[in-house]
Write an enzyme that holds these catalytic residues in place. Structure first.
Site, PDB file in Angstrom:
ATOM      1  N   VAL A 401       0.820  -1.206   0.000  1.00  0.00           N
ATOM      2  CA  VAL A 401       0.000   0.000   0.000  1.00  0.00           C
ATOM      3  C   VAL A 401       0.862   1.268   0.000  1.00  0.00           C
ATOM      4  O   VAL A 401       1.949   1.292   0.575  1.00  0.00           O
ATOM      5  CB  VAL A 401      -0.966  -0.028   1.216  1.00  0.00           C
ATOM      6  CG1 VAL A 401      -0.188   0.006   2.533  1.00  0.00           C
ATOM      7  CG2 VAL A 401      -1.977   1.089   1.161  1.00  0.00           C
ATOM      8  N   GLU A 402       0.374   2.313  -0.661  1.00  0.00           N
ATOM      9  CA  GLU A 402       1.124   3.572  -0.839  1.00  0.00           C
ATOM     10  C   GLU A 402       1.101   4.386   0.462  1.00  0.00           C
ATOM     11  O   GLU A 402       0.418   5.417   0.566  1.00  0.00           O
ATOM     12  CB  GLU A 402       0.512   4.354  -2.021  1.00  0.00           C
ATOM     13  CG  GLU A 402       1.295   5.583  -2.457  1.00  0.00           C
ATOM     14  CD  GLU A 402       2.534   5.277  -3.286  1.00  0.00           C
ATOM     15  OE1 GLU A 402       3.146   6.225  -3.770  1.00  0.00           O
ATOM     16  OE2 GLU A 402       2.911   4.097  -3.434  1.00  0.00           O
ATOM     17  N   HIS A 450       8.870   2.272 -10.654  1.00  0.00           N
ATOM     18  CA  HIS A 450       7.474   2.705 -10.718  1.00  0.00           C
ATOM     19  C   HIS A 450       6.797   2.143 -11.967  1.00  0.00           C
ATOM     20  O   HIS A 450       7.058   2.586 -13.091  1.00  0.00           O
ATOM     21  CB  HIS A 450       7.414   4.244 -10.715  1.00  0.00           C
ATOM     22  CG  HIS A 450       6.025   4.788 -10.821  1.00  0.00           C
ATOM     23  ND1 HIS A 450       5.754   6.044 -11.333  1.00  0.00           N
ATOM     24  CD2 HIS A 450       4.816   4.255 -10.492  1.00  0.00           C
ATOM     25  CE1 HIS A 450       4.440   6.243 -11.313  1.00  0.00           C
ATOM     26  NE2 HIS A 450       3.860   5.174 -10.812  1.00  0.00           N
ATOM     27  N   ASN A 500       4.473  11.843 -12.704  1.00  0.00           N
ATOM     28  CA  ASN A 500       3.448  12.471 -11.862  1.00  0.00           C
ATOM     29  C   ASN A 500       3.752  13.937 -11.585  1.00  0.00           C
ATOM     30  O   ASN A 500       2.839  14.747 -11.428  1.00  0.00           O
ATOM     31  CB  ASN A 500       3.283  11.698 -10.551  1.00  0.00           C
ATOM     32  CG  ASN A 500       2.394  10.481 -10.727  1.00  0.00           C
ATOM     33  OD1 ASN A 500       1.481  10.487 -11.549  1.00  0.00           O
ATOM     34  ND2 ASN A 500       2.663   9.419  -9.988  1.00  0.00           N
TER      35      ASN A 500
END
EC number: 4.2.1.17
Length: 717
Positions: A401-402, A450, A500
């Site tokens: 989880v981030e 990523h 991003n």
């Protein structure tokens, strides 16, 4: 030896059959100017030798001829029309010379025969391929059409309908498909290729095979009844435009060229092809698409170079199953690297394995795989609830989880269970690699990796170098990503990394428009239909998830408060607070239902408009140019900042990151190609017009300097 050059050799075989072999000094055969000149000289030598009765073409490489040398294109296409016309005419003299030899000719095709390679085999009377062959004319993918007779000969060999499908799609064809339509005459095992080709030539010499009628057909007008031709071309135009759209003119040009040339002989048809080729070569679309091809080669070249420094990866592990972990496991296993998928919960492992099985089942259904191969890939994925199977992994991808604390805890934990030289990576979209590295005893063996969602579809992987990441670590992860079939770009650590970081200023421009009363659906329409994005910003946020977007936006605001900090609510906040998270809970800017095929279907939702109106007031209309300017200027400037700060190494890698990671319209080539096409000075003037909107619209001093000197980014690079 009849002829010898650095790229071509011609020798005489038994029964007075000449053998012309393409054997370039590099890794592949391709048609640069030198090779075309060599082919011309070789054909002259062959013509002058009266003892020669037939000719076989083959390759000494793993591929026949991969195409023209595209590195020559941009310089060549910048020349005057007359120079381009002369180049085309001279090249076609050579291909015509091959076709006009006074005896039968055959191409023995192994591996790729693409573009000019395909046009070469079309100029011979017979074509035989081995099972490794791939044949096609991919020029439309570069924004152009074939220029060495492809639009002339292919329709006359396989029929107009088949030729239109081949050339407009740009896809290469397997030998079975090529045989079915008559593009080749036989398919044989690789070891049988040359003997079978020689046998066909001998049959032609004793008139078992009629090579002269075949040749005459290629040089004559198309035998297509007028009514059938009208219907065929009209249908093709409708179907191709539906796929290619207005931004990609080359596929439509192919139809016009074949239609105009249908009633002409070879000489007339070639002139039609030349004129269309020159016109397309001068377009911004061709410049952009050729630029992408060259950038892709540069990035792949860097990955290949990294492979020399890389640690060999024989096995891998992914921590965290679910959809993302399952996608990473599938990608690794399907490309030949066994992987352990570790999670703390059995349901998550089941979900991850289910994701991999679903992707593999889809491959089998499409005929791209077999049940046996599917089973082999699934056997390459080992599910685990503890670290025992992870201990032998050469590379570990953390994909939990981030959340910084959770990731740090998992990274510290896995370091205790793997070998001293195992490489550890984190699949994170927003969390600082330098921050996460603090949880490790050996931060030099750690970097970011990523992946983009969905993993199996998105070609990009950002490899994020932390301040302690060793060169070997980064090179090994680049090589592993490349082995997985991905395009890796190396970026330095900063909030949002590269992709991003440049995406959220675009979203900020979108939010600013909504705050001023713009309609999100109208913005999406402009950005999709006019600018060319696959999804407009509202739709993209819904797909990404507005909860994810809200979190990432906060990270960006903290990292760059001067430009990305907020003073009040924006549209993302409004949707997030209303728990409209996008597709994941069926309501975001749009509302979602499931269509008959099980795909999400979006519709307008009055509730979205009510929420936005309550926060920002009445709607008002905006011109398309302003919508494009206000969304794109922040993204473009932030991309330039990333280059100036060394976050990304080159304009080429930045543009590939945008095209492969975000779906930046390929026909625009990426931000730096777009800037160069527009003119940096013109962009600076446009940005200055919107400078009052805040820091995201402020161009850098370097941009002003480049504009003043009439410079360009690719010229500098």
């Amino acid at each position: 030896m009849i002829y010898q050059s650095p790229t071509i050799e011609v020798e005489l075989l038994e029964d007075n059959i000449a053998h012309l072999c393409f054997k370039a000094q590099g890794s592949v055969n391709k048609f640069d100017r030198e090779t075309i000149d060599s082919l011309n000289a070789a054909l002259d030598s062959i013509k002058q030798d009266s003892s020669i009765k037939a000719l076989m073409l083959s390759s000494a490489k793993d591929a026949f001829v991969v195409g023209a040398d595209i590195t020559e294109f941009l310089g060549l296409f910048a020349e005057e029309d007359t120079v381009l016309q002369s180049w085309l005419e001279q090249a076609n003299v050579v291909f015509n010379k091959l076709e006009d030899l006074p005896f039968p000719t055959i191409s023995a095709i192994n591996g790729f025969a693409l573009g000019a390679g395909c046009e070469t085999i079309l100029a011979t009377d017979f074509r035989i391929a081995d099972t490794t062959a791939r044949i096609g004319l991919p020029e439309t993918k570069l924004g152009i059409i074939p220029g060495f007779g492809g639009t002339v000969r292919l329709p006359r060999v396989i029929g107009a309908d088949n030729a239109l499908e081949w050339i407009t799609s740009g896809k290469d064809q397997r030998p079975e498909a090529a045989l079915k339509v008559g593009a080749i005459d036989a398919v044989v095992a690789p070891e049988q290729l040359k003997p079978a080709a020689l046998k066909m030539l001998k049959d032609a010499l004793i008139e078992k095979l009629d090579w002269q009628t075949r040749r005459a057909k290629k040089q004559a007008p198309l035998t297509l009844p007028k009514l059938e031709a009208m219907m065929s071309f009209a249908t093709a135009k409708g179907m191709v435009f539906k796929v290619a759209g207005k931004h990609y003119p080359a596929p439509m040009a192919v139809i016009s060229v074949i239609e105009q040339a249908a009633q002409l002989d070879r000489a007339g048809a070639l002139q039609v092809e030349h004129q269309a080729f020159i016109k397309l070569a001068k377009t911004e679309v061709a410049q952009a698409l050729i630029g992408i091809f060259l950038n892709d080669q540069l990035v792949k070249g860097k990955a290949k170079k990294a492979g020399k420094l890389a640690k060999k990866v024989n096995s891998a592990a992914v921590l965290g199953a679910g959809i993302m972990g399952g996608g990473i496991a599938y990608q690794s296993a399907s490309k030949g690297t066994p992987i352990v998928m570790k999670d703390i919960a059995q349901p998550a492992l089941d979900l991850g394995l289910g994701e991999a099985a679903k992707l593999l089942t889809a491959q089998v259904k499409r005929g791209r795989s077999t049940p046996a191969k599917m089973a082999a890939v699934l056997n390459n994925i080992t599910p685990a609830l503890d670290y025992a199977p992870v201990k032998d992994a050469d590379v570990v991808v953390e994909a939990v989880v981030e959340h910084p604390k959770v990731k740090s805890m998992v990274l510290a934990e896995v370091e205790q269970h793997v070998s001293e030289d195992a490489i550890i990576t984190s699949n994170t979209s927003t969390i600082s690699i330098n921050l996460l590295a603090k949880s490790l005893k050996k931060p030099e063996r750690f970097c970011g990796m990523h992946f983009f969602n969905p993993v199996h579809k998105m070609p990009l992987v950002e490899v994020i170098r932390g301040e302690n990441s060793s060169d070997e670590t980064v090179a090994s992860v680049v090589a592993y990503a490349s082995k997985m079939g991905k395009t890796p770009i190396v970026v330095n650590d900063c909030p949002g990394f590269f992709v991003n970081r440049v995406l959220f200023p675009y979203f900020a421009g979108f939010s600013g428009l909504l705050a001023d009363g713009a309609d999100f659906a109208a913005i999406d329409k402009v950005m999709e239909k006019q600018f060319g994005w696959p999804m407009g910003p509202a739709y993209l946020l819904d797909v990404v998830g507005l909860d994810t977007g809200h979190h990432a936006q906060a990270v960006m605001a903290e990292g760059f408060p001067d430009r990305m900090g907020k003073t009040g609510k924006d549209a993302i906040d409004v949707m997030f607070e209303a728990e409209r998270f996008g597709q994941k809970n069926s309501k975001g800017f749009y509302q979602y239902s499931v269509d008959r095929r099980g795909k999400p279907k979006k519709d307008l939702d009055p509730t979205s408009y009510e929420l936005l109106q309550a926060e920002f007031g009445e709607q008002k209309a905006f011109e398309s140019d302003e919508i494009i300017a206000r969304t794109m200027i922040p993204m473009i400037i932030e991309t330039v900042r990333c280059l100036e700060e060394g976050i990304i190494a080159s304009p080429a890698e930045a543009d590939m990151g945008l095209v492969y990671g975000l779906g930046f319209p390929p026909f625009r080539g990426g931000v730096f190609r777009y800037l160069d096409t527009m003119g940096v000075a013109n962009f600076v003037a446009l940005a200055d017009k919107y400078a009052h909107l805040g820091g995201l619209y402020q161009v850098t001093d370097t941009m002003r300097e480049l504009a003043a000197n009439n410079g360009s980014y690719y010229q500098q690079a």
